[in-house]
Write a protein that holds these residues in place. Structure first.
Motif, PDB file in Angstrom:
ATOM      1  N   SER B 106       7.375  10.303  79.691  1.00  0.00           N
ATOM      2  CA  SER B 106       7.780  11.701  79.871  1.00  0.00           C
ATOM      3  C   SER B 106       8.632  11.842  81.135  1.00  0.00           C
ATOM      4  N   GLN B 108       9.346  14.556  82.651  1.00  0.00           N
ATOM      5  CA  GLN B 108       8.700  15.509  83.568  1.00  0.00           C
ATOM      6  C   GLN B 108       7.667  14.779  84.426  1.00  0.00           C
ATOM      7  N   SER B 163       3.056  23.934  88.315  1.00  0.00           N
ATOM      8  CA  SER B 163       3.838  24.483  87.201  1.00  0.00           C
ATOM      9  C   SER B 163       4.896  25.460  87.710  1.00  0.00           C
ATOM     10  N   SER B 248       5.909  22.580  80.677  1.00  0.00           N
ATOM     11  CA  SER B 248       6.392  21.520  79.794  1.00  0.00           C
ATOM     12  C   SER B 248       7.430  22.071  78.807  1.00  0.00           C
ATOM     13  N   TRP B 251      10.632  22.820  80.634  1.00  0.00           N
ATOM     14  CA  TRP B 251      11.391  21.601  80.928  1.00  0.00           C
ATOM     15  C   TRP B 251      12.160  21.122  79.686  1.00  0.00           C
ATOM     16  N   GLN B 252      11.454  21.141  78.531  1.00  0.00           N
ATOM     17  CA  GLN B 252      12.114  20.709  77.291  1.00  0.00           C
ATOM     18  C   GLN B 252      13.306  21.602  76.965  1.00  0.00           C
TER      19      GLN B 252
END
Lengths: 261, 263
Positions: B106, B108, B163, B248, B251-252
Motif C-alpha cells: 500500500s 499510503q 487520518s 484511505s 488517498w485512493q
C-alpha cells in the motif's frame, strides 16, 4: 540584494494557495482559536483583569500576536539553508560571485515584506471592527522593531547553519530554537504573566521583539521607552551574533569537504 | 495480510534505527526538543494557574492528566508518522512518490511509515509514567481498567490525528508546493493543545463532532478522570475506524490526480 528579494517574492507568488495559507488562513485560524480561548478563560476564571490587564486588552493583544509571530518566524528558509550545507548544494553558491549571507538575507526579507503587507491587513481589519486597545499611530514603530528583529533572527539562523559544516545534521537546533522563541517571544501568552524576575530576564533578550514588545506597544501595554530599549537590545544581539556567525563561517569553510559535489 | 505489514513495519523500524544511529547527537537533541515542547506546554498552564486556582472546576492536577494524554499521543505521532507526513509534499514535488507507488505494498502505508523514529520510545515510557503518576495523584488509586482505557485512547487519538493529518498532507498532490499546508495542520492541531473547556460551546462541539481534535487529549483526560462516561471510549473507537477508512478512500481518490514529475 534587491534582486534576491524580487526572486523570493516571485517564487512565492508562483504557488499562490501555499502563500495564502501562510499569510492569511493559518494565522487567522490560530487567532480565532486564541481569541475564543481568552474570552472563555476570563469567564471561567471569573475575573475582570489578569496580570493587570482587561479582557479587551488580551483580545487586542491576541488579534495581532499570531500575525507578528508568524511574520517573525523563520523555519522555511532555515531548513533550506541547512539543506544547502547538508546536501552539498551550497557549492553552487560558493563558486558564484555572491555571498551566502546576502543571498538568503535578500530572499528572506523579500518574502517577509510580502508576508507583512498581506498578513497585517487582516488584524488591522479585525482591530478596526472590534475596537479594543489598538493604537494605529503606533503601527510604524511596531513594524520598525519587527524589521530589526527579522535581521536578528536571520543572523541567528546563519549561526546555526555554520554549525552544519561540522555536525552535518543540525535540524534539531532549529526546532530547539523555535520552541524557545515560541515561549520567550510572547506568542503563547503576554509576558506580563511571567514572574517579575523572568520578565526582567526577557527584557534583556531579543526574542520579545518578535511579538510581545511590538504588539504590547501597539495595544498600549508598553510605552515608547520599552520599544526603544528593545530596539537597542535586538541590535546589540544582532551585532554579537553577526561576529559569531562570521567566525564560525570562516572556520566552517576551512573544514568543509564539499559533500555531494 | 496483517502479518505481512507487521513484518514490513518491524523491518522499517530496524533500518530506521540503524539510520538514526548514524547521527547520535541529533537523536539526543531530538529527544531533548520534545522535552522542551513538553516544558513549554506545562509552562503555559503553570503561568495561568499562578493567577487562579481553578478554571471551570479544573485544577492544575487535572491539567497534568490532560497534558499526559497529549504528550503520550504525541510520542506515537513522533515515532511513526510525523516526519513522513511532513515530507510528503517534498516527495510529491520531487517525484519520489513514483517509487512508492511502484512498490507491491500500500502506497499510503509506505508513505506514512517509511522512516520511523524508534528513539522516541524513551519519550513514550517517560510520558506514560508521568501520566500514570498524575492520574494516581488525582484519583488516589490506579486501576488496571484505567490503564487499559489510556492505552486504547492512545490508539484512537492517533488514528484520528493520523487520518486528519494525512488528508491535509496528501492535498500536496493537487497543490504542487504545499509546505504551508503543514502550518495549516499545526494551526488546527493547536486547538487540541488546550482542554476543550477553555473554548466557547460552538467551538467545543466542533472539536468533538466536526473536526474531532478534542479526541486527541481532551476526551481521553475527561474519561480517565471520570468526568465523562466510558461510552465516550466506544465513540472514540468508532471515530478512529471511520477516519482511518475515510483517509484511505481519500488517498485512493487523490492519487488518481497525481501526475508524475520525475519521468
Amino acid at each position: 540584494m534587491w534582486v534576491y528579494a524580487k526572486l523570493a517574492a516571485e517564487t512565492h507568488l508562483e504557488y499562490r494557495f501555499n502563500s495564502f495559507v501562510d499569510w492569511c488562513l493559518s494565522p487567522l485560524i490560530s487567532t480565532a482559536v486564541e481569541m475564543a480561548m481568552w474570552w472563555t478563560m476570563f469567564q471561567a476564571m471569573g475575573v475582570s483583569t489578569l496580570g493587570g490587564f482587561s479582557r479587551e486588552s488580551y483580545l487586542s493583544y491576541v488579534t495581532w500576536a499570531v500575525f507578528f509571530a508568524r511574520i517573525s518566524a523563520n523555519w522555511m528558509y532555515e531548513f533550506r539553508m541547512l539543506q544547502e550545507v547538508e546536501s552539498g548544494s551550497i557549492n553552487s553558491i560558493l563558486v558564484r560571485p555572491l555571498r551566502f549571507y546576502e543571498y538568503y538575507l535578500g530572499q528572506f526579507l523579500g518574502y517577509k515584506l510580502m508576508t507583512m503587507v498581506f498578513s497585517l491587513l487582516l488584524p488591522a481589519g479585525l482591530a478596526l471592527l472590534m475596537g479594543g486597545t489598538t493604537d494605529f499611530w503606533r503601527l510604524p514603530g511596531a513594524i520598525f522593531l519587527l524589521m530589526i528583529y527579522l535581521v536578528f533572527t536571520y543572523t541567528l539562523t546563519f549561526c546555526i547553519v555554520t554549525l552544519a559544516f561540522r555536525l552535518t545534521k543540525v535540524g534539531s537546533f532549529t526546532v530547539t530554537k523555535n520552541f524557545f522563541v515560541w515561549l520567550a517571544s510572547g506568542e503563547l501568552f503576554p509576558l506580563d504573566l511571567l514572574s517579575p524576575s523572568m520578565k526582567m530576564l526577557s527584557s534583556y533578550l531579543p526574542f520579545a521583539s518578535a511579538c510581545y514588545i511590538p504588539v504590547g506597544y501597539l495595544t498600549h501595554r508598553l510605552e515608547f521607552a520599552d520599544l526603544l530599549k528593545a530596539c537597542w537590545v535586538t541590535v546589540a544581539w544582532t551585532g554579537v551574533l553577526g561576529l559569531f556567525g562570521l567566525f564560525f563561517w570562516r572556520r566552517g569553510l576551512r573544514i568543509y569537504s564539499g559533500t555531494g559535489a | 495480510m496483517v502479518t505481512h505489514y507487521w513484518r514490513i513495519l518491524v523491518t522499517l523500524m530496524k533500518t530506521s534505527f540503524i539510520a538514526e544511529l548514524e547521527f547520535r547527537a541529533n537523536i539526543a537533541l531530538k529527544i531533548f526538543n520534545d522535552f522542551i515542547w513538553y516544558f513549554v506546554q506545562i509552562a503555559v498552564f503553570e503561568v495561568l494557574y499562578s493567577h487562579t486556582s481553578q478554571i471551570s472546576g479544573w485544577n492544575i492536577g487535572k491539567i497534568k492528566v490532560f497534558l499526559g494524554c497529549l504528550f503520550l499521543a504525541d510520542t506515537i505521532n513522533m515515532i511513526f508518522y510525523h516526519e513522513n507526513l511532513e515530507q510528503l509534499s517534498e516527495r510529491v514535488r520531487k517525484g519520489d512518490l513514483d517509487l512508492m507507488l511502484a512498490k507491491p505494498v500500500s502506497s499510503q502505508f509506505m508513505l506514512s511509515f517509511y522512516r520511523l523514529h524508534p528513539s522516541y520510545i524513551l519519550n513514550f515510557i517517560i510520558c506514560f509514567t508521568w501520566l500514570l503518576y498524575s492520574l494516581y495523584q488525582e484519583l488516589g488509586s490506579l486501576e488496571l481498567f484505567t490503564i487499559f482505557k489510556v492505552l486504547l485512547f492512545v490508539f484512537c487519538s492517533n488514528a484520528i490525528m493520523y487520518s486528519l493529518r494525512f488528508m491535509v498532507a496528501s492535498t500536496a498532490i493537487v497543490m504542487g508546493r504545499a509546505e504551508n499546508l503543514a502550518q495549516l495542520w499545526y494551526s488546527l492541531f493547536r486547538m487540541s493543545l488546550r482542554p476543550d473547556f477553555v473554548y466557547p460551546p460552538w467551538l467545543r462541539y466542533t472539536l468533538l463532532f466536526v473536526l474531532p481534535l478534542g479526541f486527541i487529549a481532551s476526551v481521553p483526560a475527561h474519561v480517565v478522570l471520570g468526568v465523562r462516561s466510558d461510552y465516550w471510549l466506544l465513540g472514540a473507537l468508532g471515530l478512529a475506524f471511520v477516519f482511518l477508512a475515510f483517509s484511505s478512500l481519500f488517498w485512493q481518490w487523490i492519487v488518481k490526480r497525481y501526475s508524475s514529475v520525475s519521468s
